[in-house]
Design a protein around this motif. Structure first.
Motif, PDB file in Angstrom:
ATOM      1  N   ARG A  11      20.699  -3.159  89.854  1.00 52.63           N
ATOM      2  CA  ARG A  11      19.935  -3.531  91.245  1.00 52.63           C
ATOM      3  C   ARG A  11      20.177  -5.002  91.172  1.00 52.63           C
ATOM      4  O   ARG A  11      20.286  -5.806  92.252  1.00 52.63           O
ATOM      5  CB  ARG A  11      18.501  -3.250  91.035  1.00 52.63           C
ATOM      6  CG  ARG A  11      17.707  -3.646  92.152  1.00 52.63           C
ATOM      7  CD  ARG A  11      16.269  -3.489  92.016  1.00 52.63           C
ATOM      8  NE  ARG A  11      15.181  -3.948  92.884  1.00 52.63           N
ATOM      9  CZ  ARG A  11      14.052  -3.698  93.179  1.00 52.63           C
ATOM     10  NH1 ARG A  11      13.701  -2.423  92.758  1.00 52.63           N
ATOM     11  NH2 ARG A  11      13.530  -4.291  94.087  1.00 52.63           N
ATOM     12  N   LEU A  13      24.892   2.007  92.146  1.00 54.37           N
ATOM     13  CA  LEU A  13      24.151   1.822  93.402  1.00 54.37           C
ATOM     14  C   LEU A  13      25.253   1.448  94.232  1.00 54.37           C
ATOM     15  O   LEU A  13      25.702   0.503  94.487  1.00 54.37           O
ATOM     16  CB  LEU A  13      23.113   0.919  93.383  1.00 54.37           C
ATOM     17  CG  LEU A  13      21.961   0.893  92.321  1.00 54.37           C
ATOM     18  CD1 LEU A  13      21.028  -0.204  92.285  1.00 54.37           C
ATOM     19  CD2 LEU A  13      21.108   2.105  92.360  1.00 54.37           C
ATOM     20  N   ALA A  39      16.449  -0.810  98.384  1.00 56.16           N
ATOM     21  CA  ALA A  39      17.885  -0.909  99.082  1.00 56.16           C
ATOM     22  C   ALA A  39      18.084  -0.525 100.604  1.00 56.16           C
ATOM     23  O   ALA A  39      18.425  -1.157 101.222  1.00 56.16           O
ATOM     24  CB  ALA A  39      18.956  -0.072  98.163  1.00 56.16           C
ATOM     25  N   GLU A  41      21.943  -6.867  94.401  1.00 57.93           N
ATOM     26  CA  GLU A  41      21.288  -8.047  95.313  1.00 57.93           C
ATOM     27  C   GLU A  41      22.264  -9.325  95.022  1.00 57.93           C
ATOM     28  O   GLU A  41      22.449  -9.776  96.211  1.00 57.93           O
ATOM     29  CB  GLU A  41      20.117  -8.402  94.703  1.00 57.93           C
ATOM     30  CG  GLU A  41      19.132  -9.071  95.369  1.00 57.93           C
ATOM     31  CD  GLU A  41      17.783  -9.004  95.245  1.00 57.93           C
ATOM     32  OE1 GLU A  41      16.788  -9.694  96.020  1.00 57.93           O
ATOM     33  OE2 GLU A  41      17.483  -8.780  93.986  1.00 57.93           O
ATOM     34  N   ALA A  58      14.618   1.602  93.233  1.00 64.50           N
ATOM     35  CA  ALA A  58      15.706   1.011  93.685  1.00 64.50           C
ATOM     36  C   ALA A  58      16.534   1.677  95.140  1.00 64.50           C
ATOM     37  O   ALA A  58      16.701   0.714  95.720  1.00 64.50           O
ATOM     38  CB  ALA A  58      16.882   1.151  92.464  1.00 64.50           C
TER      39      ALA A  58
END
Length: 195
Positions: free
Chosen positions: A174, A89, A14, A178, A10
């Motif tokens: 994730r 994240l 990114a 996104e 991940a």
């Protein structure tokens, strides 16, 4: 795939999007006994397993070399705040940075099909609000802003800073990241039309 491998994948993904400029961003996943988090100052385009530190839920390093990101304490606070969070994240993009300054009270989303990628949403007709919290270099203060605005099931923006996506798993986090980045890019593009 283990949480560590999923997290590394991940992070690399990114970084490939251009979302981690100048070694920016930090990433973590909950594991037995705490969480894995990126060490400070590491180039996310070249992330390796030894760039991850194991920390306890108080943010203390249990294993690994280097120091955790300055924002690791916020990751720890999120894991303590909600036991359902399995991954965090954090990225720095133009859209999240600019829009979080322009809309400090939150960013309204309506009519975008991609809203359905955010857990719990089944229609583009709903109006969702992406929360924005005030920025602070003091992680205790920043964590207090987050606690005051909780719950934020997909994550939040920090004003002038970027986005923190959350999810029950690395895969869900994730997907949230996104989708939110796509939605913010749409809002930023629309804002150009109105000028």
């Amino acid at each position: 795939m283990t949480s560590k491998d999923e997290l590394l994948t991940a992070i690399a993904w990114a970084a490939a999007q251009g979302w981690t400029p100048a070694t920016g961003g930090n990433f973590s996943a909950r594991v037995e006994g705490g969480y894995l988090v990126t060490a400070s100052g590491r180039d996310k385009t070249r992330i390796q397993a030894d760039d991850l530190l194991l920390c306890d839920l108080d943010g203390q390093v249990l294993k690994g070399s280097g120091k955790p990101s300055a924002e690791s304490d916020l990751h720890a606070a999120l894991y303590r705040l909600d036991e359902q969070i399995g991954c965090v994240l954090h990225t720095h993009t133009v859209a999240s940075t600019v829009l979080s300054r322009r809309f400090p009270d939150g960013i309204a989303l309506n009519g975008f099909e991609m809203q359905k990628a955010l857990q719990g949403n089944t229609t583009h007709d709903a109006t969702l609000c992406l929360p924005v919290v005030p920025n602070s270099q003091d992680m205790d203060v920043l964590a207090a802003h987050v606690r005051d605005a909780w719950p934020m099931p997909w994550g939040f923006l920090v004003a002038g800073h970027g986005i923190y996506a959350v999810g029950r798993s690395v895969a869900e986090c994730r997907r949230h990241l996104e989708a939110i980045e796509f939605l913010l890019a749409c809002v930023l593009e629309e804002s150009r039309w109105s000028q």
